[in-house]
Write an enzyme that holds these catalytic residues in place. Structure first.
Site, PDB file in Angstrom:
ATOM      1  N   GLY A 200       0.820  -1.212   0.000  1.00 41.51           N
ATOM      2  CA  GLY A 200       0.000   0.000   0.000  1.00 41.51           C
ATOM      3  C   GLY A 200       0.843   1.246   0.000  1.00 41.51           C
ATOM      4  O   GLY A 200       2.057   1.184  -0.203  1.00 41.51           O
ATOM      5  N   ASN A 201       0.234   2.384   0.209  1.00 40.60           N
ATOM      6  CA  ASN A 201       0.983   3.640   0.264  1.00 40.60           C
ATOM      7  C   ASN A 201       0.351   4.573   1.290  1.00 40.60           C
ATOM      8  O   ASN A 201      -0.682   4.251   1.878  1.00 40.60           O
ATOM      9  CB  ASN A 201       1.057   4.281  -1.119  1.00 40.60           C
ATOM     10  CG  ASN A 201      -0.319   4.554  -1.671  1.00 40.60           C
ATOM     11  OD1 ASN A 201      -1.046   5.385  -1.151  1.00 40.60           O
ATOM     12  ND2 ASN A 201      -0.701   3.817  -2.712  1.00 40.60           N
ATOM     13  N   ARG A 202       0.974   5.727   1.479  1.00 43.98           N
ATOM     14  CA  ARG A 202       0.576   6.610   2.584  1.00 43.98           C
ATOM     15  C   ARG A 202      -0.520   7.600   2.226  1.00 43.98           C
ATOM     16  O   ARG A 202      -0.834   8.497   2.999  1.00 43.98           O
ATOM     17  CB  ARG A 202       1.802   7.383   3.090  1.00 43.98           C
ATOM     18  CG  ARG A 202       2.787   6.523   3.843  1.00 43.98           C
ATOM     19  CD  ARG A 202       4.068   7.300   4.100  1.00 43.98           C
ATOM     20  NE  ARG A 202       3.819   8.567   4.765  1.00 43.98           N
ATOM     21  CZ  ARG A 202       4.617   9.615   4.680  1.00 43.98           C
ATOM     22  NH1 ARG A 202       5.711   9.555   3.971  1.00 43.98           N
ATOM     23  NH2 ARG A 202       4.323  10.725   5.318  1.00 43.98           N
ATOM     24  N   SER A 203      -1.119   7.486   1.048  1.00 42.71           N
ATOM     25  CA  SER A 203      -2.139   8.460   0.649  1.00 42.71           C
ATOM     26  C   SER A 203      -3.306   8.455   1.643  1.00 42.71           C
ATOM     27  O   SER A 203      -3.839   7.401   1.980  1.00 42.71           O
ATOM     28  CB  SER A 203      -2.643   8.110  -0.751  1.00 42.71           C
ATOM     29  OG  SER A 203      -3.768   8.892  -1.039  1.00 42.71           O
TER      30      SER A 203
END
Ligand code: C5P
Length: 416
Positions: A200-203
């Protein structure tokens, strides 16, 4: 406009705020709490606002003042908002005129907290502020600086000019996007590895939620395609009558949602942080640790949704992308943005600098918008809402341009 004033010494700064609002042509009603009158008295508020002022629900009973004020307000600003008032707002207390006015209103609310750093950092205050934010309340500041006790830190009320700007941005603006059908993607995709793990990512999804809200406030009908977002990020969008939210967790799900939305929308804005790769083969069972060796994951590329949308766009459709880039200088940021815009083939690309501390999860943002000729159409620095509004201004500009060009391109009628 209603300006609620609670009992902090920063109340003196709100005198200037009220004055700015009056000078800007707004009808202002000041609602102080009883305690705040120790700092600034009724006569000051009455002379600056040019309206009568009371703290009590028992004055003006025949006119049901608390309901009347709340219902008529286009905006409520609470400045300063003390820890006590924030707590009372979060709990929905209605034992003074400010509390009842807030409860009787559906207008946007802007609060400008002011208190000592310890009070601002206390878990109770943090929780109250989170609750208010999740309810759609706009929080301006507090600033970091000298406080009344001689100490210094976060807790100082923002300057009146800054509060004014945030307040005006919160008021529903012109319906210049009325009739436009738009789709906005937001959040970060999660690409499953096994039933419990993902890439995943930090958005946080905040920027996309603000792009959707800004469009809806300006009259557009919005399909908000939400990947994974932070807690409460979609709360305000979920309440907006012109926004429908569709959930799409992975890049492939988001592609399907975006392509289907694109069939019937005039503008598509891809704000979502889409994973470029997904795991080639998702395991049906939770992977367990194997001996002392490392683990390699085989990744395959995800579809580039934005490039697909741009390639297949209908005539008159505007495709907008977002690019989060790490860059040392402005020139580097622009160069990276231009290369990406060409690669994706989009009409507009909003480029913003990200790093460990800026961009993704922060409340504020800075961006520049590149058009199809690679010009920097706009630059904007401020809240994610400011970025959102600047982006819609840019969308209107390029759509107007396209219309003018196609009109000019038509053969002129023979003279008679
Ligand atoms: O290439 P990069 O990920 O930096 O591009 C960012 C832009 O492209 C964003 O608008 C994002 O939503 C979109 N994107 C996409 N599909 C991907 C990757 C990014 O639509 N697979």
């Amino acid at each position: 406009m209603v300006v609620g004033v609670s009992g902090g010494v920063a109340a003196y700064k709100s005198v200037h705020l009220v004055r700015l609002l009056v000078l800007a042509g707004h009808e202002v009603h000041v609602v102080p709490t009883e305690d705040s009158l120790r700092f600034v008295g009724t006569s000051t508020w009455e002379s600056i606002s040019r309206n009568s002022v009371t703290t009590s629900v028992h004055d003006d009973v025949a006119q049901v003042r608390h309901v009347a004020l709340g219902q008529a307000a286009d905006l409520i600003i609470v400045a300063p908002a003390t820890a006590n008032t924030l707590a009372r707002m979060a709990a929905g207390f209605a034992d003074n005129l400010l509390g009842t006015t807030l409860l009787a209103s559906t207008a946007p609310v802007v609060v400008a907290p002011a208190m000592h750093t310890e009070m601002w950092s206390h878990p109770a205050t943090r929780h109250n502020v989170d609750t208010l934010r999740a309810r759609g309340v706009h929080v301006v500041g507090p600033a970091d600086g000298p406080l009344t006790g001689g100490d210094s830190g976060p807790g100082r009320m923002s300057e009146p000019e800054e509060i004014l700007q945030a307040a005006l941005a919160a008021v529903p603006g012109d319906a210049d996007l009325a009739g436009l059908q738009v789709a906005v993607s937001t959040g970060g995709t999660r690409e499953p590895i096994d039933p419990v793990r993902f890439l995943g990512n930090r958005s946080s999804g905040r920027q996309g939620a603000d792009v959707a809200l800004a469009a809806a406030r300006r009259g557009a009908d919005v399909r908000l395609l939400a990947a994974h977002v932070g807690d409460g990020v979609l709360a305000e969008a979920a309440r907006h009558p012109r926004i429908t939210i569709e959930h799409a967790g992975t890049a492939v799900e988001l592609r399907d949602a975006a392509l289907s939305a694109a069939v019937e929308t005039d503008v598509v804005v891809m704000v979502a942080a889409v994973a470029d790769y997904r795991v080639a083969e998702m395991s049906d069972r939770k992977l367990s640790k194997q001996g002392d060796e490392g683990l390699s994951l085989d990744l395959v590329q995800n579809p580039d949704i934005l490039a697909t949308l741009a390639r297949d766009r209908r005539e008159g459709q505007t495709i907008v992308g977002f690019a989060a880039e790490t860059a040392q200088t402005d020139d580097e940021l622009i160069a990276k943005g231009r290369a990406k815009r060409r690669r994706k083939g989009v009409d507009l690309l909003a480029v913003n600098a990200v790093g460990w501390t800026k961009g993704f999860e922060s409340v504020d943002n800075a961006a520049l918008v590149l058009d199809a000729q690679d010009n920097v159409l706009t630059r904007v620095q401020g809240s994610k809402r400011d970025v959102a509004n600047a982006l819609w201004d840019a969308v209107l500009t390029v759509r107007q341009r396209t219309r003018t060009e196609s009109t000019l391109g038509e053969p002129s009628l023979p003279e008679t």
